[in-house]
Design a protein around this motif. Structure first.
Motif, PDB file in Angstrom:
ATOM      1  N   PHE A 157     -12.137-106.808 -18.946  1.00  0.00           N
ATOM      2  CA  PHE A 157     -11.842-106.796 -20.374  1.00  0.00           C
ATOM      3  C   PHE A 157     -10.398-107.228 -20.641  1.00  0.00           C
ATOM      4  O   PHE A 157     -10.137-108.050 -21.521  1.00  0.00           O
ATOM      5  CB  PHE A 157     -12.096-105.389 -20.941  1.00  0.00           C
ATOM      6  N   MET A 158      -9.455-106.689 -19.847  1.00  0.00           N
ATOM      7  CA  MET A 158      -8.049-107.052 -20.031  1.00  0.00           C
ATOM      8  C   MET A 158      -7.805-108.530 -19.708  1.00  0.00           C
ATOM      9  O   MET A 158      -7.026-109.196 -20.391  1.00  0.00           O
ATOM     10  CB  MET A 158      -7.144-106.166 -19.165  1.00  0.00           C
ATOM     11  N   LEU A 159      -8.461-109.054 -18.676  1.00  0.00           N
ATOM     12  CA  LEU A 159      -8.316-110.464 -18.344  1.00  0.00           C
ATOM     13  C   LEU A 159      -8.889-111.357 -19.439  1.00  0.00           C
ATOM     14  O   LEU A 159      -8.326-112.414 -19.743  1.00  0.00           O
ATOM     15  CB  LEU A 159      -8.979-110.772 -17.005  1.00  0.00           C
ATOM     16  N   GLN A 160      -9.985-110.945 -20.048  1.00  0.00           N
ATOM     17  CA  GLN A 160     -10.543-111.714 -21.161  1.00  0.00           C
ATOM     18  C   GLN A 160      -9.584-111.718 -22.341  1.00  0.00           C
ATOM     19  O   GLN A 160      -9.371-112.756 -22.978  1.00  0.00           O
ATOM     20  CB  GLN A 160     -11.897-111.148 -21.585  1.00  0.00           C
ATOM     21  N   LEU A 161      -8.990-110.559 -22.647  1.00  0.00           N
ATOM     22  CA  LEU A 161      -8.013-110.494 -23.736  1.00  0.00           C
ATOM     23  C   LEU A 161      -6.808-111.381 -23.442  1.00  0.00           C
ATOM     24  O   LEU A 161      -6.329-112.107 -24.308  1.00  0.00           O
ATOM     25  CB  LEU A 161      -7.555-109.047 -23.959  1.00  0.00           C
ATOM     26  N   PHE A 162      -6.325-111.333 -22.203  1.00  0.00           N
ATOM     27  CA  PHE A 162      -5.176-112.142 -21.815  1.00  0.00           C
ATOM     28  C   PHE A 162      -5.489-113.630 -21.897  1.00  0.00           C
ATOM     29  O   PHE A 162      -4.675-114.411 -22.393  1.00  0.00           O
ATOM     30  CB  PHE A 162      -4.726-111.774 -20.394  1.00  0.00           C
ATOM     31  N   MET A 167      -4.879-118.834 -24.492  1.00  0.00           N
ATOM     32  CA  MET A 167      -5.483-120.026 -25.089  1.00  0.00           C
ATOM     33  C   MET A 167      -5.001-120.217 -26.524  1.00  0.00           C
ATOM     34  O   MET A 167      -4.732-121.339 -26.954  1.00  0.00           O
ATOM     35  CB  MET A 167      -7.010-119.940 -25.040  1.00  0.00           C
ATOM     36  N   ARG A 168      -4.881-119.152 -27.284  1.00  0.00           N
ATOM     37  CA  ARG A 168      -4.360-119.251 -28.661  1.00  0.00           C
ATOM     38  C   ARG A 168      -2.909-119.703 -28.652  1.00  0.00           C
ATOM     39  O   ARG A 168      -2.491-120.490 -29.497  1.00  0.00           O
ATOM     40  CB  ARG A 168      -4.496-117.909 -29.378  1.00  0.00           C
ATOM     41  N   CYS A 169      -2.143-119.193 -27.689  1.00  0.00           N
ATOM     42  CA  CYS A 169      -0.739-119.585 -27.563  1.00  0.00           C
ATOM     43  C   CYS A 169      -0.630-121.074 -27.252  1.00  0.00           C
ATOM     44  O   CYS A 169       0.152-121.797 -27.871  1.00  0.00           O
ATOM     45  CB  CYS A 169      -0.097-118.765 -26.453  1.00  0.00           C
ATOM     46  N   PHE A 170      -1.425-121.537 -26.281  1.00  0.00           N
ATOM     47  CA  PHE A 170      -1.400-122.955 -25.929  1.00  0.00           C
ATOM     48  C   PHE A 170      -1.882-123.823 -27.076  1.00  0.00           C
ATOM     49  O   PHE A 170      -1.358-124.915 -27.300  1.00  0.00           O
ATOM     50  CB  PHE A 170      -2.236-123.215 -24.674  1.00  0.00           C
ATOM     51  N   ALA A 171      -2.868-123.352 -27.832  1.00  0.00           N
ATOM     52  CA  ALA A 171      -3.381-124.118 -28.964  1.00  0.00           C
ATOM     53  C   ALA A 171      -2.323-124.245 -30.054  1.00  0.00           C
ATOM     54  O   ALA A 171      -2.162-125.332 -30.646  1.00  0.00           O
ATOM     55  CB  ALA A 171      -4.646-123.458 -29.512  1.00  0.00           C
ATOM     56  N   SER A 172      -1.580-123.168 -30.303  1.00  0.00           N
ATOM     57  CA  SER A 172      -0.539-123.254 -31.331  1.00  0.00           C
ATOM     58  C   SER A 172       0.623-124.134 -30.871  1.00  0.00           C
ATOM     59  O   SER A 172       1.191-124.880 -31.673  1.00  0.00           O
ATOM     60  CB  SER A 172      -0.049-121.851 -31.715  1.00  0.00           C
TER      61      SER A 172
END
Length: 179
Positions: A157-162, A167-172
């Protein structure tokens, strides 16, 4: 009724006697000797020093020298594992690590340690050292959390959140660069 009580007490006393014999023979649990405790704390201290070096000295310069971080982190983990081996005994620790429910975690951790050492010392590969160090951290988390009920699911679960956050960070960042 007295036959039932007599049979129950006989069963209980044989179970207690079997447990006492198992403890006496060292199968279930044994109190560590003074020398085992000294070795345990020495390995624990050495592992702490290597981990401190890895995180305080080599983590900030991981871009320049990832093999130094990988080697220091791996040696720290191996020293700590050696301390627990000194405490439990090599055969008992190996038997525990190779039990059916622990085997995938143990193999993943040992494999990642060997891969990190190979990438850092033999191949001297920058990218592979970073990748293997990351895999070793994840494998270590899985190995440690497998001792707790539901621990592996918590790590997933923590790895999925990370990964979602990364991915959101890289997308922004990509959206800012693309403008």
């Amino acid at each position: 009724m007295s036959g039932f009580l007599s049979q129950s007490f006989t069963t209980i006393s044989s179970g207690v006697q079997g447990g006492v014999n198992a403890v006496a023979s060292g199968e279930a649990f044994s109190i560590p000797s003074g020398q085992q405790l000294v070795y345990f704390f020495c390995f624990l201290a050495a592992g702490g020093v290597f981990l401190l070096l890895a995180f305080m000295l080599f983590l900030p310069v991981i871009i320049l020298a990832p093999s130094k971080f990988a080697l220091s982190f791996t040696l720290g983990c191996l020293c700590i594992m050696s301390g627990f081996i000194q405490l439990r005994g090599f055969k008992q620790q190996l038997t525990h690590m190779m039990s059916a429910d622990r085997l995938p975690y143990s193999l993943g951790y040992v494999g990642s340690v060997l891969a990190t050492l190979y990438a850092a010392l033999v191949m001297r590969s920058y990218l592979l050292s970073l990748l293997c160090s990351g895999l070793q951290v994840v494998a270590l988390l899985y190995y440690l959390l497998s001792y707790f009920p539901g621990g592996a699911n918590g790590v997933k679960f923590m790895l999925q959140l990370f990964s979602q956050a990364a991915m959101r960070c890289f997308a922004s960042v990509y959206a800012m660069v693309a403008k």
